[in-house]
Write a protein that holds these residues in place. Structure first.
Motif, PDB file in Angstrom:
ATOM      1  N   GLY A 146       0.814  -1.211   0.000  1.00  0.00           N
ATOM      2  CA  GLY A 146       0.000   0.000   0.000  1.00  0.00           C
ATOM      3  C   GLY A 146       0.845   1.256   0.000  1.00  0.00           C
ATOM      4  O   GLY A 146       0.516   2.249  -0.671  1.00  0.00           O
ATOM      5  N   HIS A 147       1.940   1.237   0.750  1.00  0.00           N
ATOM      6  CA  HIS A 147       2.872   2.372   0.772  1.00  0.00           C
ATOM      7  C   HIS A 147       3.420   2.636  -0.623  1.00  0.00           C
ATOM      8  O   HIS A 147       3.445   3.792  -1.093  1.00  0.00           O
ATOM      9  CB  HIS A 147       4.007   2.058   1.752  1.00  0.00           C
ATOM     10  CG  HIS A 147       5.155   3.025   1.691  1.00  0.00           C
ATOM     11  ND1 HIS A 147       5.292   4.069   2.585  1.00  0.00           N
ATOM     12  CD2 HIS A 147       6.224   3.103   0.847  1.00  0.00           C
ATOM     13  CE1 HIS A 147       6.386   4.748   2.293  1.00  0.00           C
ATOM     14  NE2 HIS A 147       6.966   4.181   1.244  1.00  0.00           N
ATOM     15  N   GLU A 148       3.865   1.580  -1.304  1.00  0.00           N
ATOM     16  CA  GLU A 148       4.439   1.752  -2.637  1.00  0.00           C
ATOM     17  C   GLU A 148       3.393   2.210  -3.643  1.00  0.00           C
ATOM     18  O   GLU A 148       3.659   3.057  -4.497  1.00  0.00           O
ATOM     19  CB  GLU A 148       5.104   0.455  -3.099  1.00  0.00           C
ATOM     20  CG  GLU A 148       6.246  -0.020  -2.219  1.00  0.00           C
ATOM     21  CD  GLU A 148       7.355   1.007  -2.072  1.00  0.00           C
ATOM     22  OE1 GLU A 148       7.502   1.873  -2.964  1.00  0.00           O
ATOM     23  OE2 GLU A 148       8.086   0.951  -1.071  1.00  0.00           O
ATOM     24  N   ILE A 149       2.205   1.674  -3.561  1.00  0.00           N
ATOM     25  CA  ILE A 149       1.126   2.121  -4.446  1.00  0.00           C
ATOM     26  C   ILE A 149       0.765   3.574  -4.137  1.00  0.00           C
ATOM     27  O   ILE A 149       0.395   4.348  -5.034  1.00  0.00           O
ATOM     28  CB  ILE A 149      -0.093   1.185  -4.310  1.00  0.00           C
ATOM     29  CG1 ILE A 149       0.230  -0.163  -4.980  1.00  0.00           C
ATOM     30  CG2 ILE A 149      -1.344   1.805  -4.939  1.00  0.00           C
ATOM     31  CD1 ILE A 149      -0.829  -1.211  -4.816  1.00  0.00           C
ATOM     32  N   GLY A 150       0.904   3.961  -2.875  1.00  0.00           N
ATOM     33  CA  GLY A 150       0.690   5.353  -2.508  1.00  0.00           C
ATOM     34  C   GLY A 150       1.635   6.281  -3.260  1.00  0.00           C
ATOM     35  O   GLY A 150       1.239   7.371  -3.706  1.00  0.00           O
ATOM     36  N   HIS A 151       2.899   5.874  -3.406  1.00  0.00           N
ATOM     37  CA  HIS A 151       3.850   6.676  -4.185  1.00  0.00           C
ATOM     38  C   HIS A 151       3.361   6.842  -5.622  1.00  0.00           C
ATOM     39  O   HIS A 151       3.429   7.933  -6.188  1.00  0.00           O
ATOM     40  CB  HIS A 151       5.221   5.996  -4.199  1.00  0.00           C
ATOM     41  CG  HIS A 151       6.072   6.285  -3.002  1.00  0.00           C
ATOM     42  ND1 HIS A 151       6.420   7.562  -2.623  1.00  0.00           N
ATOM     43  CD2 HIS A 151       6.652   5.444  -2.097  1.00  0.00           C
ATOM     44  CE1 HIS A 151       7.189   7.508  -1.546  1.00  0.00           C
ATOM     45  NE2 HIS A 151       7.338   6.235  -1.197  1.00  0.00           N
ATOM     46  N   VAL A 152       2.887   5.757  -6.200  1.00  0.00           N
ATOM     47  CA  VAL A 152       2.403   5.812  -7.586  1.00  0.00           C
ATOM     48  C   VAL A 152       1.181   6.724  -7.687  1.00  0.00           C
ATOM     49  O   VAL A 152       1.096   7.596  -8.556  1.00  0.00           O
ATOM     50  CB  VAL A 152       2.064   4.402  -8.103  1.00  0.00           C
ATOM     51  CG1 VAL A 152       1.517   4.471  -9.530  1.00  0.00           C
ATOM     52  CG2 VAL A 152       3.300   3.492  -8.059  1.00  0.00           C
ATOM     53  N   ALA A 153       0.217   6.523  -6.795  1.00  0.00           N
ATOM     54  CA  ALA A 153      -1.022   7.302  -6.833  1.00  0.00           C
ATOM     55  C   ALA A 153      -0.770   8.790  -6.590  1.00  0.00           C
ATOM     56  O   ALA A 153      -1.456   9.653  -7.159  1.00  0.00           O
ATOM     57  CB  ALA A 153      -2.004   6.757  -5.792  1.00  0.00           C
ATOM     58  N   ASN A 154       0.230   9.094  -5.765  1.00  0.00           N
ATOM     59  CA  ASN A 154       0.556  10.494  -5.475  1.00  0.00           C
ATOM     60  C   ASN A 154       1.361  11.156  -6.591  1.00  0.00           C
ATOM     61  O   ASN A 154       1.628  12.356  -6.539  1.00  0.00           O
ATOM     62  CB  ASN A 154       1.353  10.595  -4.169  1.00  0.00           C
ATOM     63  CG  ASN A 154       0.526  10.261  -2.945  1.00  0.00           C
ATOM     64  OD1 ASN A 154      -0.703  10.339  -2.973  1.00  0.00           O
ATOM     65  ND2 ASN A 154       1.188   9.885  -1.863  1.00  0.00           N
ATOM     66  N   GLY A 155       1.769  10.368  -7.594  1.00  0.00           N
ATOM     67  CA  GLY A 155       2.558  10.920  -8.700  1.00  0.00           C
ATOM     68  C   GLY A 155       3.943  11.364  -8.276  1.00  0.00           C
ATOM     69  O   GLY A 155       4.507  12.305  -8.842  1.00  0.00           O
ATOM     70  N   ASP A 156       4.511  10.668  -7.290  1.00  0.00           N
ATOM     71  CA  ASP A 156       5.783  11.109  -6.735  1.00  0.00           C
ATOM     72  C   ASP A 156       6.927  11.090  -7.738  1.00  0.00           C
ATOM     73  O   ASP A 156       7.807  11.944  -7.700  1.00  0.00           O
ATOM     74  CB  ASP A 156       6.156  10.249  -5.521  1.00  0.00           C
ATOM     75  CG  ASP A 156       5.329  10.600  -4.295  1.00  0.00           C
ATOM     76  OD1 ASP A 156       4.660  11.658  -4.316  1.00  0.00           O
ATOM     77  OD2 ASP A 156       5.345   9.833  -3.320  1.00  0.00           O
ATOM     78  N   MET A 157       6.954  10.119  -8.640  1.00  0.00           N
ATOM     79  CA  MET A 157       8.065  10.053  -9.576  1.00  0.00           C
ATOM     80  C   MET A 157       8.057  11.221 -10.556  1.00  0.00           C
ATOM     81  O   MET A 157       9.101  11.782 -10.875  1.00  0.00           O
ATOM     82  CB  MET A 157       8.031   8.721 -10.335  1.00  0.00           C
ATOM     83  CG  MET A 157       8.418   7.522  -9.484  1.00  0.00           C
ATOM     84  SD  MET A 157      10.063   7.667  -8.730  1.00  0.00           S
ATOM     85  CE  MET A 157      11.120   7.513 -10.173  1.00  0.00           C
ATOM     86  N   VAL A 158       6.888  11.593 -11.037  1.00  0.00           N
ATOM     87  CA  VAL A 158       6.804  12.735 -11.964  1.00  0.00           C
ATOM     88  C   VAL A 158       7.166  14.021 -11.238  1.00  0.00           C
ATOM     89  O   VAL A 158       7.923  14.858 -11.754  1.00  0.00           O
ATOM     90  CB  VAL A 158       5.397  12.826 -12.589  1.00  0.00           C
ATOM     91  CG1 VAL A 158       5.276  14.095 -13.425  1.00  0.00           C
ATOM     92  CG2 VAL A 158       5.114  11.599 -13.444  1.00  0.00           C
ATOM     93  N   THR A 159       6.628  14.179 -10.028  1.00  0.00           N
ATOM     94  CA  THR A 159       6.943  15.374  -9.250  1.00  0.00           C
ATOM     95  C   THR A 159       8.428  15.451  -8.969  1.00  0.00           C
ATOM     96  O   THR A 159       9.049  16.524  -9.060  1.00  0.00           O
ATOM     97  CB  THR A 159       6.156  15.368  -7.925  1.00  0.00           C
ATOM     98  OG1 THR A 159       4.765  15.221  -8.201  1.00  0.00           O
ATOM     99  CG2 THR A 159       6.381  16.659  -7.159  1.00  0.00           C
ATOM    100  N   LEU A 160       9.015  14.320  -8.621  1.00  0.00           N
ATOM    101  CA  LEU A 160      10.452  14.283  -8.370  1.00  0.00           C
ATOM    102  C   LEU A 160      11.237  14.663  -9.617  1.00  0.00           C
ATOM    103  O   LEU A 160      12.250  15.370  -9.536  1.00  0.00           O
ATOM    104  CB  LEU A 160      10.864  12.891  -7.892  1.00  0.00           C
ATOM    105  CG  LEU A 160      12.345  12.703  -7.560  1.00  0.00           C
ATOM    106  CD1 LEU A 160      12.740  13.540  -6.350  1.00  0.00           C
ATOM    107  CD2 LEU A 160      12.659  11.244  -7.305  1.00  0.00           C
ATOM    108  N   ALA A 161      10.786  14.211 -10.782  1.00  0.00           N
ATOM    109  CA  ALA A 161      11.469  14.554 -12.027  1.00  0.00           C
ATOM    110  C   ALA A 161      11.424  16.061 -12.277  1.00  0.00           C
ATOM    111  O   ALA A 161      12.406  16.656 -12.744  1.00  0.00           O
ATOM    112  CB  ALA A 161      10.845  13.800 -13.200  1.00  0.00           C
ATOM    113  N   LEU A 162      10.298  16.703 -11.975  1.00  0.00           N
ATOM    114  CA  LEU A 162      10.197  18.153 -12.135  1.00  0.00           C
ATOM    115  C   LEU A 162      11.150  18.877 -11.192  1.00  0.00           C
ATOM    116  O   LEU A 162      11.837  19.826 -11.590  1.00  0.00           O
ATOM    117  CB  LEU A 162       8.754  18.606 -11.889  1.00  0.00           C
ATOM    118  CG  LEU A 162       7.722  18.155 -12.923  1.00  0.00           C
ATOM    119  CD1 LEU A 162       6.308  18.504 -12.455  1.00  0.00           C
ATOM    120  CD2 LEU A 162       8.007  18.793 -14.281  1.00  0.00           C
ATOM    121  N   VAL A 163      11.185  18.433  -9.937  1.00  0.00           N
ATOM    122  CA  VAL A 163      12.114  19.030  -8.973  1.00  0.00           C
ATOM    123  C   VAL A 163      13.551  18.832  -9.440  1.00  0.00           C
ATOM    124  O   VAL A 163      14.372  19.755  -9.409  1.00  0.00           O
ATOM    125  CB  VAL A 163      11.904  18.409  -7.577  1.00  0.00           C
ATOM    126  CG1 VAL A 163      12.992  18.875  -6.604  1.00  0.00           C
ATOM    127  CG2 VAL A 163      10.528  18.773  -7.026  1.00  0.00           C
TER     128      VAL A 163
END
Length: 292
Positions: A146-163
């Motif tokens: 659930g934690h890992e799916i939370g990262h996906v659902a929150n769009g963390d990878m795309v946001t991290l790429a922008l940062v």
């Protein structure tokens, strides 16, 4: 933690390569415009193109590199009860989180860990270690997923790429300003851009790149609390806190095995220096969940 570390190190490699290409193909000529004058706006634009390009190349390659580095085997047809449970659990939690069904995999590591990565929240990869499946009970393992799916659902990878794109832009920009200063002021070169400029700018790309990783790691630590909260929402607060407590106990007992150096920041937890840590201390994460 696996997710972030591999992204950061891949991005750093792409950033250095971009700097070399930046030099070799003559893009540096913009610096020599009008004699010794710097065309700062033009330089910043070029750095933004290469900086954001490096970040998004890292993002697009993240699934492939993660599979190769961890030797993750994607489950195409469940062959055991554990594999069937894992696929069913990822499907259930993904539907609950409102994302597309990710690829599901297992990587051969006795350390209890997991990661999720991918450029698109509807085309992700969620993988868990063999050790986690063997030792964690179903509630604990479900909370980690659930934690890992939370990262996906929150769009963390795309946001991290922008940062990371913003950070890359300024790394390349200031690296070239330092290179120009060394070449013109210290080495007294007045004939275009000399070797001092090129060597210094590449060295500064690496040095500033490592410093920039501190900024991105700080951002990542903030996102971990959100992923913990998402995992608790998809399962339960008790299960998420219990999973983190179990990870803490295994770490204290010395059961964990070190991750490959280029993967240390991609898992659900890991040990790194405070400034480069992509995850907050487990104690702080557990306390945050208990106080929700």
């Amino acid at each position: 933690m696996l997710r972030i570390g591999l992204f950061l190190l891949t991005n750093l490699a792409v950033l250095v390569l971009a700097g070399i290409i930046f030099n070799l193909f003559g893009f540096e000529g913009i610096l020599a415009a009008n004699g010794v004058d710097l065309n700062l706006s033009g330089l910043l634009t070029l750095c933004a193109v290469f900086g954001f390009g490096g970040a998004f190349v890292s993002l697009l390659l993240s699934k492939t590199i993660a599979r190769m580095t961890t030797r993750t085997q994607v489950i195409t047809q469940p062959g055991t009860a554990d594999e069937q449970w894992l696929v069913d659990t990822v499907r259930e939690l993904s539907q609950k989180a409102g994302i597309g069904m990710p690829d599901v995999g297992i990587f051969p590591m006795q350390q209890a860990n997991a990661f999720a990565t991918g450029w698109n929240r509807n085309s992700a990869l969620v993988a868990v270690s063999a050790g986690l499946l063997q030792r964690f009970n179903r509630d604990e393992a479900r909370a980690v997923i659930g934690h890992e799916i939370g990262h996906v659902a929150n769009g963390d990878m795309v946001t991290l790429a922008l940062v990371q794109g913003v950070v890359n832009t300024f790394v390349m920009f200031f690296a070239r300003l330092v290179g120009f200063f060394v070449d013109r002021v210290i080495l007294k070169n007045e004939q275009g851009l000399g070797i001092g400029y090129y060597v210094t700018s590449i060295i500064m790309d690496i040095l500033f790149g490592f410093l920039a990783m501190m900024v991105v790691a700080w951002f990542s630590r903030r996102r971990e609390y959100r992923a913990d909260a998402a995992g608790a929402g998809l399962t339960s607060r008790e299960s998420m806190a219990g999973a983190l407590m179990r990870i803490k106990q295994e770490s204290e007992a010395g059961r964990e095995q070190p991750l490959p150096s280029n993967m240390k920041a991609f898992g659900i937890y890991g040990n790194m220096g405070a400034l480069f840590a992509s995850h907050p201390p487990l104690e702080d994460r557990i306390l945050a969940l208990q106080n929700r």
